[in-house]
Design a protein around this motif. Structure first.
Motif, PDB file in Angstrom:
ATOM      1  N   THR A  28      54.897  74.788   5.081  1.00 33.64           N
ATOM      2  CA  THR A  28      53.177  75.537   4.785  1.00 33.64           C
ATOM      3  C   THR A  28      53.080  74.820   3.063  1.00 33.64           C
ATOM      4  O   THR A  28      52.113  75.038   2.372  1.00 33.64           O
ATOM      5  CB  THR A  28      53.613  77.016   4.459  1.00 33.64           C
ATOM      6  OG1 THR A  28      54.249  77.826   4.107  1.00 33.64           O
ATOM      7  CG2 THR A  28      53.607  77.876   6.323  1.00 33.64           C
ATOM      8  N   CYS A  29      54.524  74.436   2.796  1.00 31.22           N
ATOM      9  CA  CYS A  29      54.367  74.258   1.462  1.00 31.22           C
ATOM     10  C   CYS A  29      54.172  72.541   1.218  1.00 31.22           C
ATOM     11  O   CYS A  29      54.376  71.922   1.712  1.00 31.22           O
ATOM     12  CB  CYS A  29      55.900  74.621   0.387  1.00 31.22           C
ATOM     13  SG  CYS A  29      56.888  75.467   0.563  1.00 31.22           S
ATOM     14  N   PRO A  30      52.511  72.639   0.570  1.00 28.83           N
ATOM     15  CA  PRO A  30      51.932  70.560   0.052  1.00 28.83           C
ATOM     16  C   PRO A  30      53.325  70.729  -0.438  1.00 28.83           C
ATOM     17  O   PRO A  30      54.031  70.950  -1.331  1.00 28.83           O
ATOM     18  CB  PRO A  30      50.455  71.670  -0.446  1.00 28.83           C
ATOM     19  CG  PRO A  30      51.250  72.984  -1.198  1.00 28.83           C
ATOM     20  CD  PRO A  30      52.534  73.351  -0.715  1.00 28.83           C
ATOM     21  N   VAL A  31      53.294  69.146  -0.402  1.00 34.05           N
ATOM     22  CA  VAL A  31      53.808  68.487  -1.188  1.00 34.05           C
ATOM     23  C   VAL A  31      53.479  67.342  -2.008  1.00 34.05           C
ATOM     24  O   VAL A  31      52.105  65.971  -1.077  1.00 34.05           O
ATOM     25  CB  VAL A  31      54.924  67.746  -0.197  1.00 34.05           C
ATOM     26  CG1 VAL A  31      55.762  66.759  -0.496  1.00 34.05           C
ATOM     27  CG2 VAL A  31      55.979  68.650   0.765  1.00 34.05           C
ATOM     28  N   PHE A  32      53.896  66.236  -2.972  1.00 37.06           N
ATOM     29  CA  PHE A  32      52.899  65.856  -3.691  1.00 37.06           C
ATOM     30  C   PHE A  32      53.949  64.740  -3.646  1.00 37.06           C
ATOM     31  O   PHE A  32      54.745  65.153  -4.731  1.00 37.06           O
ATOM     32  CB  PHE A  32      52.261  66.323  -5.289  1.00 37.06           C
ATOM     33  CG  PHE A  32      51.336  66.797  -4.784  1.00 37.06           C
ATOM     34  CD1 PHE A  32      50.029  66.554  -4.472  1.00 37.06           C
ATOM     35  CD2 PHE A  32      51.262  68.373  -3.881  1.00 37.06           C
ATOM     36  CE1 PHE A  32      48.853  67.526  -3.734  1.00 37.06           C
ATOM     37  CE2 PHE A  32      50.369  69.213  -3.957  1.00 37.06           C
ATOM     38  CZ  PHE A  32      48.871  68.890  -4.214  1.00 37.06           C
ATOM     39  N   PRO A  33      53.574  63.825  -3.975  1.00 41.96           N
ATOM     40  CA  PRO A  33      54.848  62.431  -4.296  1.00 41.96           C
ATOM     41  C   PRO A  33      54.807  62.341  -6.183  1.00 41.96           C
ATOM     42  O   PRO A  33      54.226  63.010  -6.333  1.00 41.96           O
ATOM     43  CB  PRO A  33      53.574  60.985  -4.354  1.00 41.96           C
ATOM     44  CG  PRO A  33      53.143  61.445  -3.702  1.00 41.96           C
ATOM     45  CD  PRO A  33      52.015  63.030  -3.570  1.00 41.96           C
ATOM     46  N   GLY A  34      56.192  62.296  -6.304  1.00 41.24           N
ATOM     47  CA  GLY A  34      56.243  62.437  -7.993  1.00 41.24           C
ATOM     48  C   GLY A  34      57.001  63.590  -7.779  1.00 41.24           C
ATOM     49  O   GLY A  34      57.471  64.562  -9.327  1.00 41.24           O
ATOM     50  N   THR A  35      57.072  64.370  -7.260  1.00 36.97           N
ATOM     51  CA  THR A  35      57.678  65.859  -7.574  1.00 36.97           C
ATOM     52  C   THR A  35      59.033  65.707  -6.913  1.00 36.97           C
ATOM     53  O   THR A  35      58.751  65.175  -5.699  1.00 36.97           O
ATOM     54  CB  THR A  35      56.400  66.701  -7.314  1.00 36.97           C
ATOM     55  OG1 THR A  35      55.501  67.106  -7.838  1.00 36.97           O
ATOM     56  CG2 THR A  35      57.374  68.102  -6.995  1.00 36.97           C
ATOM     57  N   SER A  36      60.238  66.481  -7.908  1.00 39.72           N
ATOM     58  CA  SER A  36      61.597  66.594  -7.009  1.00 39.72           C
ATOM     59  C   SER A  36      61.133  67.708  -6.129  1.00 39.72           C
ATOM     60  O   SER A  36      60.676  69.374  -6.530  1.00 39.72           O
ATOM     61  CB  SER A  36      62.323  66.822  -8.119  1.00 39.72           C
ATOM     62  OG  SER A  36      63.507  66.900  -8.021  1.00 39.72           O
ATOM     63  N   TYR A  37      61.197  68.329  -5.467  1.00 43.30           N
ATOM     64  CA  TYR A  37      61.466  68.897  -4.010  1.00 43.30           C
ATOM     65  C   TYR A  37      63.355  69.496  -3.824  1.00 43.30           C
ATOM     66  O   TYR A  37      63.987  68.452  -3.871  1.00 43.30           O
ATOM     67  CB  TYR A  37      60.898  68.809  -2.509  1.00 43.30           C
ATOM     68  CG  TYR A  37      59.711  68.619  -2.773  1.00 43.30           C
ATOM     69  CD1 TYR A  37      58.389  69.832  -2.567  1.00 43.30           C
ATOM     70  CD2 TYR A  37      58.823  67.788  -3.231  1.00 43.30           C
ATOM     71  CE1 TYR A  37      57.075  69.606  -3.151  1.00 43.30           C
ATOM     72  CE2 TYR A  37      57.651  67.396  -3.481  1.00 43.30           C
ATOM     73  CZ  TYR A  37      56.821  68.756  -3.604  1.00 43.30           C
ATOM     74  OH  TYR A  37      55.073  68.793  -3.301  1.00 43.30           O
ATOM     75  N   ARG A  38      63.716  70.768  -3.510  1.00 36.68           N
ATOM     76  CA  ARG A  38      64.616  70.770  -2.938  1.00 36.68           C
ATOM     77  C   ARG A  38      64.368  72.027  -2.034  1.00 36.68           C
ATOM     78  O   ARG A  38      63.550  73.465  -2.907  1.00 36.68           O
ATOM     79  CB  ARG A  38      65.515  71.527  -4.619  1.00 36.68           C
ATOM     80  CG  ARG A  38      66.148  70.397  -5.421  1.00 36.68           C
ATOM     81  CD  ARG A  38      66.319  70.666  -6.787  1.00 36.68           C
ATOM     82  NE  ARG A  38      66.143  69.428  -8.036  1.00 36.68           N
ATOM     83  CZ  ARG A  38      66.693  69.593  -8.793  1.00 36.68           C
ATOM     84  NH1 ARG A  38      67.492  70.634  -9.215  1.00 36.68           N
ATOM     85  NH2 ARG A  38      66.865  68.678  -8.933  1.00 36.68           N
ATOM     86  N   ASP A  39      65.577  72.506  -1.326  1.00 37.47           N
ATOM     87  CA  ASP A  39      65.406  73.529  -0.463  1.00 37.47           C
ATOM     88  C   ASP A  39      66.676  75.058  -1.031  1.00 37.47           C
ATOM     89  O   ASP A  39      67.529  73.901   0.286  1.00 37.47           O
ATOM     90  CB  ASP A  39      64.641  73.451   1.308  1.00 37.47           C
ATOM     91  CG  ASP A  39      64.809  74.324   2.160  1.00 37.47           C
ATOM     92  OD1 ASP A  39      63.519  75.897   1.394  1.00 37.47           O
ATOM     93  OD2 ASP A  39      65.469  74.938   3.379  1.00 37.47           O
ATOM     94  N   TRP A  40      66.288  75.626  -1.138  1.00 37.69           N
ATOM     95  CA  TRP A  40      67.416  76.979  -1.265  1.00 37.69           C
ATOM     96  C   TRP A  40      66.875  77.761   0.129  1.00 37.69           C
ATOM     97  O   TRP A  40      67.022  78.699   0.533  1.00 37.69           O
ATOM     98  CB  TRP A  40      67.531  77.569  -2.782  1.00 37.69           C
ATOM     99  CG  TRP A  40      67.795  76.683  -3.961  1.00 37.69           C
ATOM    100  CD1 TRP A  40      68.116  75.061  -3.529  1.00 37.69           C
ATOM    101  CD2 TRP A  40      67.670  77.215  -5.204  1.00 37.69           C
ATOM    102  NE1 TRP A  40      67.543  75.005  -5.021  1.00 37.69           N
ATOM    103  CE2 TRP A  40      67.653  76.234  -5.965  1.00 37.69           C
ATOM    104  CE3 TRP A  40      67.181  78.491  -5.605  1.00 37.69           C
ATOM    105  CZ2 TRP A  40      67.891  76.232  -7.167  1.00 37.69           C
ATOM    106  CZ3 TRP A  40      67.050  78.551  -7.145  1.00 37.69           C
ATOM    107  CH2 TRP A  40      67.150  77.760  -7.970  1.00 37.69           C
ATOM    108  N   VAL A  41      68.757  77.383   1.037  1.00 41.16           N
ATOM    109  CA  VAL A  41      68.815  78.144   1.858  1.00 41.16           C
ATOM    110  C   VAL A  41      69.238  79.619   1.750  1.00 41.16           C
ATOM    111  O   VAL A  41      70.490  79.800   1.615  1.00 41.16           O
ATOM    112  CB  VAL A  41      69.431  77.793   3.273  1.00 41.16           C
ATOM    113  CG1 VAL A  41      69.914  78.314   4.211  1.00 41.16           C
ATOM    114  CG2 VAL A  41      69.208  76.280   3.502  1.00 41.16           C
ATOM    115  N   LEU A  42      68.421  80.599   1.571  1.00 45.04           N
ATOM    116  CA  LEU A  42      68.799  81.586   1.063  1.00 45.04           C
ATOM    117  C   LEU A  42      68.065  82.781   2.859  1.00 45.04           C
ATOM    118  O   LEU A  42      67.106  82.610   2.994  1.00 45.04           O
ATOM    119  CB  LEU A  42      68.333  82.307   0.093  1.00 45.04           C
ATOM    120  CG  LEU A  42      69.065  81.247  -1.743  1.00 45.04           C
ATOM    121  CD1 LEU A  42      68.247  81.156  -2.000  1.00 45.04           C
ATOM    122  CD2 LEU A  42      70.225  81.806  -1.770  1.00 45.04           C
TER     123      LEU A  42
END
Length: 136
Positions: A88-102
């Motif tokens: 459900t989170c939009p993704v855009f080029p040039g942005t750093s994405y990280r997923d914290w599993v909590l």
């Protein structure tokens, strides 16, 4: 556009994990990093156990309100930290994405929220170190 890095914390309800993460980042580096948080399906209020857990460490997030995640917020952030929002989170080029599993603190009592809070604190401290490190 600010010359300091911006971080957007995202979880589904923007009521627990992302609010605690934003609280820690504001506490540790508010002057050095722009802090945002949002949710794909925001709750009506911040999780009271999250507020209590943060207050135990002297960080007040009681005045925060869950906010809706917008494409602009994602696009304008240097780092987007997701915490269980899946596709459900939009993704855009040039942005750093990280997923914290909590674990999700929704509906959990203070004893269950404390370990989640402490994991978030460790993640945020590492993030601050990374984003404020001076090049050699």
């Amino acid at each position: 556009m600010s010359d300091k890095p911006s971080v957007l914390f995202v979880c589904v309800h923007n009521a627990g994990r992302s609010q605690m993460a934003a609280g820690f980042l504001n506490h540790f580096a508010a002057d050095a990093i722009e802090v945002l948080s949002a949710g794909s399906a925001p709750a009506e209020s911040v999780n009271s156990a999250a507020v209590e857990a943060m207050a135990e460490l002297g960080i007040d997030i009681s005045d925060q309100t869950p906010k809706i995640l917008t494409a602009d917020a994602v696009q304008n952030s240097d780092v987007v930290i997701t915490m269980g929002c899946g596709d459900t989170c939009p993704v855009f080029p040039g942005t750093s994405y990280r997923d914290w599993v909590l674990d999700d603190p929704a509906g959990a009592g203070i004893d269950a929220v404390r370990p989640i809070r402490d994991k978030i604190k460790a993640h945020v401290q590492a993030l601050v170190d990374e984003l404020t490190a001076q090049p050699v």
